[in-house]
Design an enzyme around this catalytic site. Structure first.
Site, PDB file in Angstrom:
ATOM      1  N   LYS A 185       0.824  -1.207   0.000  1.00  0.00           N
ATOM      2  CA  LYS A 185       0.000   0.000   0.000  1.00  0.00           C
ATOM      3  C   LYS A 185       0.867   1.268   0.000  1.00  0.00           C
ATOM      4  O   LYS A 185       2.095   1.196   0.072  1.00  0.00           O
ATOM      5  CB  LYS A 185      -0.952  -0.017   1.195  1.00  0.00           C
ATOM      6  CG  LYS A 185      -1.985  -1.150   1.126  1.00  0.00           C
ATOM      7  CD  LYS A 185      -2.881  -1.052  -0.095  1.00  0.00           C
ATOM      8  CE  LYS A 185      -4.058  -1.997  -0.087  1.00  0.00           C
ATOM      9  NZ  LYS A 185      -3.705  -3.405  -0.291  1.00  0.00           N
TER      10      LYS A 185
HETATM   11  C1  LIG Z   1     -10.244  -2.544  -1.555  1.00  0.00           C
HETATM   12  C2  LIG Z   1      -9.592  -3.300  -0.433  1.00  0.00           C
HETATM   13  N1  LIG Z   1     -10.212  -3.368   0.745  1.00  0.00           N
HETATM   14  C3  LIG Z   1      -9.662  -4.022   1.793  1.00  0.00           C
HETATM   15  C4  LIG Z   1      -8.450  -4.646   1.679  1.00  0.00           C
HETATM   16  C5  LIG Z   1      -7.892  -5.386   2.858  1.00  0.00           C
HETATM   17  O1  LIG Z   1      -6.740  -4.798   3.361  1.00  0.00           O
HETATM   18  P1  LIG Z   1      -5.847  -5.564   4.446  1.00  0.00           P
HETATM   19  O2  LIG Z   1      -4.954  -6.491   3.702  1.00  0.00           O
HETATM   20  O3  LIG Z   1      -5.089  -4.474   5.148  1.00  0.00           O
HETATM   21  O4  LIG Z   1      -6.777  -6.275   5.359  1.00  0.00           O
HETATM   22  C6  LIG Z   1      -7.760  -4.599   0.469  1.00  0.00           C
HETATM   23  C7  LIG Z   1      -6.455  -5.253   0.334  1.00  0.00           C
HETATM   24  O5  LIG Z   1      -5.749  -5.161  -0.613  1.00  0.00           O
HETATM   25  C8  LIG Z   1      -8.349  -3.915  -0.621  1.00  0.00           C
HETATM   26  O6  LIG Z   1      -7.730  -3.857  -1.818  1.00  0.00           O
END
Ligand SMILES: Cc1ncc(COP(=O)(O)O)c(C=O)c1O
Length: 386
Positions: A185
């Site tokens: 990210k």
């Molecule tokens: C649109 C979206 N929402 C939520 C997430 C979940 O993030 P995390 O891996 O920090 O739980 C991601 C992960 O890439 C994502 O692309």
């Protein structure tokens, strides 16, 4: 052949490394002073008096936010099919039903018109996803939420820092906004996320549920110089706290975020300048020119008729990594069943975007030489289609 250019890599500096070593040496590994520091710095960066609560992923943050809003069995939550499975699975964790809708053909973000058409007496919330780092058109969503008394939880996993109509994402009038600090990210804590809200009740509940439903802070409990063993469990909670080791990375990533953004902007601009004559559609940009796009992803759409999968294979033959965002959720075995009654064109824009999309490398460890490699490779590969 030039070395492999990965799709994404994190940008970890010496200060992140020293801070992690400090955590390892100082005897406090899990949630403690560095998490508090990161939360404070993050809320100050966003401004507008918001509170930030660190968690171990955006997925857990979204879950906690929905839980704090009382989403439960029998409720419906509207979200785009064009997202990662995390956005949908947290709705199921609470026994509620995800209602998948289409995106807008031009922004690739949730279509307010589709949201309106999906509202039922059971609808309780909307989860807009700021795809690639471009803010959704939030004004019509806020109007809908007001009219039907719905909550809004922004999935801002891609959108730090981004803005909408001059206001930073995280400071709008939604109930909560959740950012991701996963390794690829715009800033990272390896795994991690942040819930942001200006609703003290929501923050209080999410804070309690973040750590087993316990009504006291563990750090305060262990650091107190008075007897402090007593606590109460208010509800069966979760284990979603962020460790200090992760916050140590985040503190320094956050300090570098404006510099990161500048680099991402430069690379995006380079792609805009150099890919414009190829048979593809360049990504949408913010409506208000002054608004910030986080440029987590750089999604290009190949012209219709070009075999996307073949182009991806060719990019790999040029030693260039890339990805596809997203395989729409309604095509996955886990979510198909929720969409069987929809008419054929229910996800028209989602399918059109997905079938033509490639995310090309864009990250702060790249320089314009790397971006030029991507441009040249795409130029070679797409020449027969021009
Ligand atoms: C649109 C979206 N929402 C939520 C997430 C979940 O993030 P995390 O891996 O920090 O739980 C991601 C992960 O890439 C994502 O692309």
């Amino acid at each position: 052949m030039q070395p492999f250019l990965p799709f994404a890599t994190p940008d970890i500096g010496d200060s992140e490394i020293s801070e992690v070593i400090d955590s390892l040496k100082n005897g406090w590994l899990t949630t403690g002073p560095k998490v508090k520091q990161l939360e404070k710095n993050f809320s100050e960066y966003l401004g507008d008096g918001v509170t930030a609560l660190a968690v171990n992923s955006a997925t857990s943050g979204l879950h906690l936010a929905l839980e704090a809003l009382g989403i439960s069995e029998g409720d419906e939550v509207i979200l785009p099919s064009y997202t990662f499975t995390a956005t949908a699975e947290v709705i199921k964790y609470l026994g509620a039903t995800p209602v998948f809708v289409d995106i807008d053909a031009f922004t690739y973000n949730i279509s307010p018109e589709s949201v309106l058409n999906a509202i039922s007496p059971k609808t309780k919330a909307i989860m807009p996803v700021h795809f690639a780092g471009l803010a959704c058109d939030m004004s019509p969503l806020f109007d809908i939420a007001k009219k039907f008394n719905l909550s809004i939880i922004e999935d801002a996993a891609h959108a730090f820092p981004a803005s909408y109509k001059g206001k930073k994402i995280g400071t709008l009038e939604s109930d909560a906004t959740v950012f991701s600090f996963y390794a690829n990210k715009t800033m990272t804590t390896a795994e991690g996320g942040m819930i942001v809200s200006s609703n003290p009740e929501l923050i209080k509940r999410a804070k309690t549920m973040r750590l087993h439903g316990i009504n006291r802070d563990v750090f305060d409990r262990y650091n107190s110089h008075l007897p402090s063993w007593y606590y109460e469990v208010e509800a069966p909670g979760y284990k979603y706290n962020m460790p200090d080791i992760n916050a140590a990375i985040g503190i320094h990533q956050l300090k570098r975020i404006d510099n990161f953004l500048e680099k991402r902007n430069k690379l995006a601009q380079f792609y805009f300048d150099n890919l414009k004559n190829l048979p593809l559609t360049l990504p949408p940009t913010p409506n208000q020119n002054e608004d910030i796009h986080a440029w987590h992803l750089f999604p290009i759409l190949l012209d219709e008729g070009i075999d996307r999968d073949k182009i991806i294979e060719s990019l790999y033959q040029h030693n260039i990594g890339c990805s596809v965002h997203f395989i729409p959720l309604h095509l996955h075995p886990a979510w198909k069943g929720y969409c069987i009654s929809y008419p054929k064109d229910h996800f028209k824009n989602t399918i059109n975007t997905f079938s033509r999309e490639i995310s090309i490398p864009l990250y702060t460890k790249m320089d314009t030489g790397d971006a030029q490699r991507v441009v040249s490779a795409l130029g070679d590969i797409l020449r027969p289609y021009v």
